[in-house]
Motif scaffolding. Sequence first.
Motif, PDB file in Angstrom:
ATOM      1  N   ILE A 220       1.324  39.345  82.474  1.00  0.00           N
ATOM      2  CA  ILE A 220      -0.188  39.527  83.039  1.00  0.00           C
ATOM      3  C   ILE A 220      -0.791  38.321  82.282  1.00  0.00           C
ATOM      4  CG2 ILE A 220      -2.183  40.975  83.127  1.00  0.00           C
ATOM      5  CD1 ILE A 220      -0.073  43.440  83.374  1.00  0.00           C
ATOM      6  N   GLN A 221      -0.991  38.436  80.886  1.00  0.00           N
ATOM      7  CA  GLN A 221      -1.654  37.365  80.106  1.00  0.00           C
ATOM      8  C   GLN A 221      -1.348  36.136  80.802  1.00  0.00           C
ATOM      9  OE1 GLN A 221      -4.535  37.842  78.235  1.00  0.00           O
ATOM     10  NE2 GLN A 221      -3.972  39.790  78.973  1.00  0.00           N
ATOM     11  N   ALA A 222       0.132  35.767  80.947  1.00  0.00           N
ATOM     12  CA  ALA A 222       0.434  34.351  81.342  1.00  0.00           C
ATOM     13  C   ALA A 222      -0.197  33.952  82.549  1.00  0.00           C
ATOM     14  CB  ALA A 222       1.912  34.350  81.386  1.00  0.00           C
ATOM     15  N   LEU A 223      -0.331  34.891  83.531  1.00  0.00           N
ATOM     16  CA  LEU A 223      -1.101  34.643  84.576  1.00  0.00           C
ATOM     17  C   LEU A 223      -2.524  34.409  84.621  1.00  0.00           C
ATOM     18  CD1 LEU A 223       0.602  37.287  87.058  1.00  0.00           C
ATOM     19  CD2 LEU A 223       0.625  34.766  87.409  1.00  0.00           C
ATOM     20  N   LEU A 224      -3.205  35.210  83.889  1.00  0.00           N
ATOM     21  CA  LEU A 224      -4.510  35.204  83.555  1.00  0.00           C
ATOM     22  C   LEU A 224      -5.196  33.927  83.054  1.00  0.00           C
ATOM     23  CD1 LEU A 224      -5.666  38.999  82.948  1.00  0.00           C
ATOM     24  CD2 LEU A 224      -5.929  37.760  85.121  1.00  0.00           C
ATOM     25  N   ASN A 225      -4.182  33.603  81.966  1.00  0.00           N
ATOM     26  CA  ASN A 225      -4.608  32.334  81.265  1.00  0.00           C
ATOM     27  C   ASN A 225      -4.363  30.909  81.906  1.00  0.00           C
ATOM     28  OD1 ASN A 225      -2.068  31.929  80.517  1.00  0.00           O
ATOM     29  ND2 ASN A 225      -2.511  33.102  78.400  1.00  0.00           N
ATOM     30  N   THR A 227      -1.090  30.053  82.348  1.00  0.00           N
ATOM     31  CA  THR A 227       0.075  29.452  81.978  1.00  0.00           C
ATOM     32  C   THR A 227       1.148  29.627  83.155  1.00  0.00           C
ATOM     33  OG1 THR A 227      -0.193  30.218  79.787  1.00  0.00           O
ATOM     34  CG2 THR A 227       2.035  29.772  80.609  1.00  0.00           C
ATOM     35  N   ALA A 228       0.989  30.467  83.904  1.00  0.00           N
ATOM     36  CA  ALA A 228       1.689  30.500  85.209  1.00  0.00           C
ATOM     37  C   ALA A 228       1.136  30.782  86.403  1.00  0.00           C
ATOM     38  CB  ALA A 228       2.890  32.036  85.094  1.00  0.00           C
ATOM     39  N   LYS A 229       1.576  30.415  87.574  1.00  0.00           N
ATOM     40  CA  LYS A 229       0.629  30.331  88.672  1.00  0.00           C
ATOM     41  C   LYS A 229       1.155  31.612  89.621  1.00  0.00           C
ATOM     42  CE  LYS A 229      -0.508  26.139  87.800  1.00  0.00           C
ATOM     43  NZ  LYS A 229      -1.805  25.931  87.458  1.00  0.00           N
ATOM     44  N   ALA A 230       2.455  32.482  89.157  1.00  0.00           N
ATOM     45  CA  ALA A 230       2.901  33.342  90.166  1.00  0.00           C
ATOM     46  C   ALA A 230       3.770  34.085  89.170  1.00  0.00           C
ATOM     47  CB  ALA A 230       3.468  32.894  91.417  1.00  0.00           C
ATOM     48  N   SER A 231       3.805  35.408  89.623  1.00  0.00           N
ATOM     49  CA  SER A 231       4.864  36.362  89.011  1.00  0.00           C
ATOM     50  C   SER A 231       5.717  37.248  89.904  1.00  0.00           C
ATOM     51  CB  SER A 231       3.888  37.204  87.953  1.00  0.00           C
ATOM     52  OG  SER A 231       4.695  38.167  87.542  1.00  0.00           O
ATOM     53  N   THR A 232       6.770  37.415  89.347  1.00  0.00           N
ATOM     54  CA  THR A 232       7.552  38.554  89.780  1.00  0.00           C
ATOM     55  C   THR A 232       7.558  39.713  88.717  1.00  0.00           C
ATOM     56  OG1 THR A 232       9.667  37.487  89.411  1.00  0.00           O
ATOM     57  CG2 THR A 232       9.110  37.669  91.649  1.00  0.00           C
ATOM     58  N   GLY A 233       7.079  40.885  89.011  1.00  0.00           N
ATOM     59  CA  GLY A 233       7.112  41.761  88.006  1.00  0.00           C
ATOM     60  C   GLY A 233       7.071  43.402  88.671  1.00  0.00           C
ATOM     61  N   GLY A 234       7.434  44.315  87.878  1.00  0.00           N
ATOM     62  CA  GLY A 234       7.685  45.714  88.131  1.00  0.00           C
ATOM     63  C   GLY A 234       6.320  46.149  88.788  1.00  0.00           C
ATOM     64  N   PHE A 235       6.356  46.972  89.844  1.00  0.00           N
ATOM     65  CA  PHE A 235       5.295  47.781  90.496  1.00  0.00           C
ATOM     66  C   PHE A 235       4.311  48.236  89.240  1.00  0.00           C
ATOM     67  CE2 PHE A 235       2.675  50.617  92.997  1.00  0.00           C
ATOM     68  CZ  PHE A 235       2.378  49.778  94.144  1.00  0.00           C
ATOM     69  N   ALA A 236       4.882  49.075  88.502  1.00  0.00           N
ATOM     70  CA  ALA A 236       4.147  49.813  87.484  1.00  0.00           C
ATOM     71  C   ALA A 236       3.425  48.930  86.664  1.00  0.00           C
ATOM     72  CB  ALA A 236       5.147  50.931  86.813  1.00  0.00           C
ATOM     73  N   ASP A 237       3.899  47.971  86.218  1.00  0.00           N
ATOM     74  CA  ASP A 237       3.349  47.015  85.272  1.00  0.00           C
ATOM     75  C   ASP A 237       2.166  46.059  86.049  1.00  0.00           C
ATOM     76  OD1 ASP A 237       4.992  47.478  83.019  1.00  0.00           O
ATOM     77  OD2 ASP A 237       6.354  46.123  83.741  1.00  0.00           O
ATOM     78  N   MET A 238       2.200  45.641  87.213  1.00  0.00           N
ATOM     79  CA  MET A 238       1.470  44.813  87.772  1.00  0.00           C
ATOM     80  C   MET A 238       0.486  45.235  88.758  1.00  0.00           C
ATOM     81  SD  MET A 238       2.934  42.303  85.963  1.00  0.00           S
ATOM     82  CE  MET A 238       2.147  40.901  86.722  1.00  0.00           C
ATOM     83  N   TYR A 239       0.689  46.277  89.423  1.00  0.00           N
ATOM     84  CA  TYR A 239      -0.123  46.875  90.263  1.00  0.00           C
ATOM     85  C   TYR A 239      -1.521  47.285  89.757  1.00  0.00           C
ATOM     86  CZ  TYR A 239      -1.911  48.781  94.760  1.00  0.00           C
ATOM     87  OH  TYR A 239      -2.478  49.128  95.983  1.00  0.00           O
ATOM     88  N   PRO A 240      -1.464  47.808  88.656  1.00  0.00           N
ATOM     89  CA  PRO A 240      -2.996  48.454  88.199  1.00  0.00           C
ATOM     90  C   PRO A 240      -3.759  47.033  87.831  1.00  0.00           C
ATOM     91  CG  PRO A 240      -1.035  49.577  87.019  1.00  0.00           C
ATOM     92  CD  PRO A 240      -0.544  48.488  87.749  1.00  0.00           C
TER      93      PRO A 240
END
Length: 346
Positions: A220-225, A227-240
């Motif tokens: 999430i931090q990599a997206l927000l700062n 560093t990364a443009k997109a993410s594949t991540g677990g629903f429970a981690d990312m959806y909030p």
Amino acid sequence: MSKSPTERDSPNMAEVGAEPGSSAQSRVKQSVVGIAAIVVTAIAAFFSIQSASGGEDIRSNMTLIAPAAAGGGWDTFQREQQQSMRVNKIVNNIQVVNIPGAGGTIALGKLSTMTAPNTLMVGGTGHIAAQIQFDTPAKIQDVTPIARVVEEFDIITVPANSPYNTLEELIEGWRADPAGVSWTGGGSFDQLVMTEIALAAGIDPQETTFIPSDGGGEAIQALLNGTAKASTGGFADMYPQVEAGRLKVLGIAAEERLPGTEIPTLVEQGYDVTLTNWRAMFAPPGLSDEQIAELREIVAESIETPEWKSAVERNYWMSAPLEGEELDQFVEDEIDRIDQLFKEMG
């Protein structure tokens, strides 16, 4: 070149700076074997005492193995199972034992040497990824599959201020600059999903950039700062973070939409990507048909309890029951599928 993977429930190759197939990974693999010997020796006494004091009657005494440290997905699964079995008196005495290390394969190795029927280990995609990535001595084929229970899905997210508002816009940008549109995720499972998306979109996975993160928080931090443009991540981690307005969700890697959400699947958007982080129960090898049937009955009873159904909803899981020959074939197919994805990653 696609960067080296990590795994939510497996060794983090980013920390040791090794890529699959490298000499550094060979050293990691040797270390894994050494660590496994130490850990298995340490826990052998526990299981000897447990067996002697509680006997081998399945309904009287059971150990649930979480093949990872406390707090992760496998640990959460087993503690929810423990609660549902205990509250509903499905098993009289039930305990959870954590055996972390090597993507769950240290626990897998221990289970493969056991003979008593009153032990169940949770396993799944993470085990297969680890045994392929590190060519571990312990294989998921060495133990007895009892029942698949749930699946967890990855979602594709981008920052809220991203120029990409749809999956197709993201794919178009990615095709134009495979290395420049960098991805992140919390483990090698997430990189496997990204690889499957690349293949479905006609993009060479070895030309992409995947920045491994140590769990969903770092992703999430990599997206927000930026560093990364997109993410594949677990629903429970990312959806909030989507609900909080920090991220946008563009799709979910599932065959059907997750109940209670309006997130379109990748399949309905034209990309046949359905790799899931599934969890199943496994028992020691060499059990009788009667013992296997009893274990399946125990799992079936536990997943019908109100406590378990609440856990499924609370953890954003999807019930995915499967057993018998269909489960055996499913595991074989998953091994082939994940092995091919690792080859595509290079």
